[in-house]
Design a protein around this motif. Structure first.
Motif, mmCIF file in Angstrom:
data_model
loop_
_atom_site.group_PDB
_atom_site.id
_atom_site.type_symbol
_atom_site.label_atom_id
_atom_site.label_comp_id
_atom_site.label_asym_id
_atom_site.label_seq_id
_atom_site.Cartn_x
_atom_site.Cartn_y
_atom_site.Cartn_z
ATOM 1 N N ARG A 168 -8.952 8.058 2.765
ATOM 2 C CA ARG A 168 -9.909 7.945 1.661
ATOM 3 C C ARG A 168 -9.917 6.536 1.081
ATOM 4 O O ARG A 168 -10.977 5.983 0.771
ATOM 5 N N ARG A 169 -8.759 5.928 0.956
ATOM 6 C CA ARG A 169 -8.686 4.555 0.440
ATOM 7 C C ARG A 169 -9.463 3.584 1.316
ATOM 8 O O ARG A 169 -10.108 2.654 0.820
ATOM 9 N N ALA A 224 0.816 -1.217 0.000
ATOM 10 C CA ALA A 224 0.000 0.000 0.000
ATOM 11 C C ALA A 224 0.846 1.262 0.000
ATOM 12 O O ALA A 224 0.329 2.359 -0.196
ATOM 13 N N TYR A 241 -4.810 10.545 2.290
ATOM 14 C CA TYR A 241 -4.766 9.623 1.147
ATOM 15 C C TYR A 241 -5.207 8.219 1.568
ATOM 16 O O TYR A 241 -6.084 7.611 0.936
ATOM 17 N N HIS A 242 -4.639 7.707 2.639
ATOM 18 C CA HIS A 242 -4.986 6.348 3.051
ATOM 19 C C HIS A 242 -6.331 6.307 3.762
ATOM 20 O O HIS A 242 -7.021 5.275 3.715
#
Length: 424
Positions: free
Chosen positions: A95-96, A24, A92-93
């Motif tokens: 939202r993932r 990731a 960022y993570h």
């Protein structure tokens, strides 16, 4: 170090974090720099964390922390205070993973970091002038909104994630003698030092701060430095180290160092020029501490050592990057400005610039003024900015101007003038 701190961050925790975040985040390269090795006298290996998707290592700790939150906390959302890179990694993570993320940033945060955080899904709230102001506001919103606070550095799961940088470096270059780590609040240096010492007990870990924000250095050494509170390395501009990270640091960091802003600027320029890679101020302090002093003689403490340098991030505003490049060209003597006194008559400027042409100097800018300063009514003050090959070429040109009878001063970056070439 307290038992609690030692229990919460171990080599096993860092290894578990590496397994958790694998795939990731980018497995960034650790590469040898022949030219920087020649300059520093050390064997320099660069860890390119500026190649992460958000251009900084902070993704590692943010993701490791998010993955260990219970589902109830994930669904309500998380909040953080950050000067930029932690915010981007968390957003960022988040939202993932479907986790709402609110970020509180100091108002002076570079626009590029605000925009990038919003672009990857974060809800940005600007508050206060410093990280500490933003932090206090974030803790207030944490309570008011029922959010989970994810600390940018003073949190074991975050530090464990950052420590995966050290694991990868020693996987790539097992015989490193030292790792040089940028230090703000201490999350990266805590994780990296625990990982590195766990794998190789005799490796040295050196932390580096800007002299403008030397809190960890002062805590570690007992020495006091009066910083101005203004730095290009805003990613490590932290007034107070973490309580957890300072406990870890006291056991695992071998040395703390500070660097001046001019050295940070030089390091950024060198990395762009030599390695063709963009690094922000905080990411350049590791190389900055290795650079030789003004006399050009390599630092004995690093000479011949195999040293890993972490380039922690590449989020620098374009305008600042342009300024850094131009200022370093001035320091190297390739771009200069002289303030000359000319007769106010036809052909005077052409005659003077002829000497520049004879020395293959490219004139960038010419400005005049007749009124202000200690000038005769028949004189004109002319500033000429020019470009030459190197400092030696510049000095030959200045010598020729003096021999031709011109009065002038060489303008320096600090606003002072040097007139050793002047002829009266």
């Amino acid at each position: 170090m307290t038992d609690k701190a030692s229990d919460l961050l171990t080599l096993d925790h860092v290894r578990a974090a590496a397994d958790r975040i694998k795939g990731a985040v980018v497995r960034t390269p650790t590469m040898h720099s022949r030219t920087l090795s020649d300059i520093t006298g050390a064997e320099v290996w660069l860890k390119f964390e500026n190649l992460q998707f958000t251009a900084a290592y902070k993704e590692r700790g943010a993701l490791n922390a998010l993955l260990q939150l219970p589902e109830e906390q994930r669904s309500r959302g998380v909040i953080a205070a950050s000067a930029g890179n932690h915010s981007q990694g968390l957003s960022y993570h988040g939202r993932r993973l479907g986790v709402p993320v609110t970020i509180v940033m100091p108002c002076p945060t570079p626009t590029v970091k605000v925009m990038q955080t919003e672009a990857v899904g974060g809800n940005v709230v600007l508050h206060g002038e410093t990280f500490d102001d933003a932090y206090a506001h974030a803790r207030k919103l944490e309570t008011e909104r029922g959010l989970t606070f994810v600390h940018p550095f003073d949190e074991p799961n975050v530090a464990a994630g950052q420590g995966t940088v050290g694991l990868e470096m020693l996987e790539d270059v097992p015989d490193l003698d030292m790792i040089v780590v940028p230090v703000g609040g201490g999350g990266l240096v805590s994780g990296v030092s625990v990982a590195a010492k766990g794998l190789k007990s005799d490796i040295k870990v050196i932390g580096v701060q800007t002299a403008e924000f030397p809190a960890f250095y002062e805590l570690f050494t007992g020495k006091q430095i009066s910083g101005r509170g203004l730095t290009l390395a805003e990613g490590i501009a932290v007034k107070e180290p973490g309580f957890f990270t300072r406990d870890i640091g006291k056991q695992f960091i071998d040395e703390m160092r500070v660097v001046k802003e001019s050295a940070i600027e030089e390091a950024i320029s060198l990395l762009l020029d030599i390695e063709k890679t963009v690094v922000e101020g905080a990411g350049a302090v590791g190389l900055a501490t290795l650079l030789p002093p003004a006399n050009g003689v390599p630092r004995k403490e690093f000479e011949g050592k195999k040293i890993g340098v972490i380039l922690t991030g590449g989020n620098i505003e374009q305008r600042f990057l342009a300024n850094v490049i131009l200022r370093n060209l001035v320091r190297s003597g390739r771009i200069s400005r002289v303030s000359m006194i000319l007769d106010d008559r036809a052909g005077a400027l052409q005659q003077a610039t002829g000497i520049f042409a004879e020395h293959n100097a490219n004139i960038i800018e010419v400005t005049h003024q007749r009124i202000f300063g200690n000038l005769s009514a028949k004189n004109i003050q002319t500033d000429i900015e020019f470009e030459v090959r190197d400092k030696a070429a510049r000095d030959r040109l200045l010598q020729a101007l003096g021999e031709a009878g011109y009065r002038f001063d060489l303008i320096k970056l600090q606003g002072k003038t040097a007139s050793k070439f002047s002829s009266n």
